[in-house]
Motif scaffolding. Sequence first.
Motif, PDB file in Angstrom:
ATOM      1  N   UNK A  56      -6.488  -8.696   1.841  1.00  0.00           N
ATOM      2  CA  UNK A  56      -6.341  -9.003   3.261  1.00  0.00           C
ATOM      3  C   UNK A  56      -4.932  -9.503   3.555  1.00  0.00           C
ATOM      4  N   UNK A  57      -4.394 -10.314   2.667  1.00  0.00           N
ATOM      5  CA  UNK A  57      -3.028 -10.813   2.845  1.00  0.00           C
ATOM      6  C   UNK A  57      -2.033  -9.652   2.818  1.00  0.00           C
ATOM      7  N   UNK A  58      -2.201  -8.743   1.860  1.00  0.00           N
ATOM      8  CA  UNK A  58      -1.305  -7.592   1.777  1.00  0.00           C
ATOM      9  C   UNK A  58      -1.422  -6.704   3.010  1.00  0.00           C
ATOM     10  N   UNK A  59      -2.645  -6.537   3.507  1.00  0.00           N
ATOM     11  CA  UNK A  59      -2.848  -5.726   4.708  1.00  0.00           C
ATOM     12  C   UNK A  59      -2.144  -6.353   5.903  1.00  0.00           C
ATOM     13  N   UNK A  60      -2.239  -7.670   6.030  1.00  0.00           N
ATOM     14  CA  UNK A  60      -1.567  -8.369   7.128  1.00  0.00           C
ATOM     15  C   UNK A  60      -0.056  -8.214   7.017  1.00  0.00           C
ATOM     16  N   UNK A  61       0.460  -8.287   5.808  1.00  0.00           N
ATOM     17  CA  UNK A  61       1.909  -8.116   5.608  1.00  0.00           C
ATOM     18  C   UNK A  61       2.342  -6.700   5.973  1.00  0.00           C
ATOM     19  N   UNK A  62       1.532  -5.714   5.620  1.00  0.00           N
ATOM     20  CA  UNK A  62       1.862  -4.326   5.961  1.00  0.00           C
ATOM     21  C   UNK A  62       1.823  -4.103   7.469  1.00  0.00           C
ATOM     22  N   UNK A  63       0.836  -4.705   8.130  1.00  0.00           N
ATOM     23  CA  UNK A  63       0.741  -4.587   9.576  1.00  0.00           C
ATOM     24  C   UNK A  63       1.942  -5.251  10.236  1.00  0.00           C
ATOM     25  N   UNK A  66       4.832  -2.947   9.859  1.00  0.00           N
ATOM     26  CA  UNK A  66       4.716  -1.793  10.750  1.00  0.00           C
ATOM     27  C   UNK A  66       5.038  -2.179  12.188  1.00  0.00           C
ATOM     28  N   UNK A  67       4.555  -3.318  12.623  1.00  0.00           N
ATOM     29  CA  UNK A  67       4.856  -3.779  13.978  1.00  0.00           C
ATOM     30  C   UNK A  67       6.327  -4.104  14.122  1.00  0.00           C
ATOM     31  N   UNK A  68       6.919  -4.662  13.090  1.00  0.00           N
ATOM     32  CA  UNK A  68       8.344  -4.961  13.116  1.00  0.00           C
ATOM     33  C   UNK A  68       9.172  -3.703  13.245  1.00  0.00           C
TER      34      UNK A  68
END
Length: 72
Positions: A56-63, A66-68
């Motif tokens: 979940x932490x990695x997914x949040x970092x990827x999101x 991507x938003x950045x």
Amino acid sequence: AKKAGLQGASFHCLRHTADSLLLAAGVPPVVAMKLMGHKRPSMTVDLYGHVLPEEAKRAAERLDQALGDLRI
């Protein structure tokens, strides 16, 4: 377990480890469910999902990344 020299490792322990490693490796819960013989993916995640907080932490970092990339 005995033949492999894993004294003290029960079948349950080996099964738990196998499913935890599958989920930690990013194997989709529905695939792990089929391999483990569970009836529902939720059962697999409920029993072995303790490995998912890091995912979940990695997914949040990827999101976030991507938003950045979308920011102007």
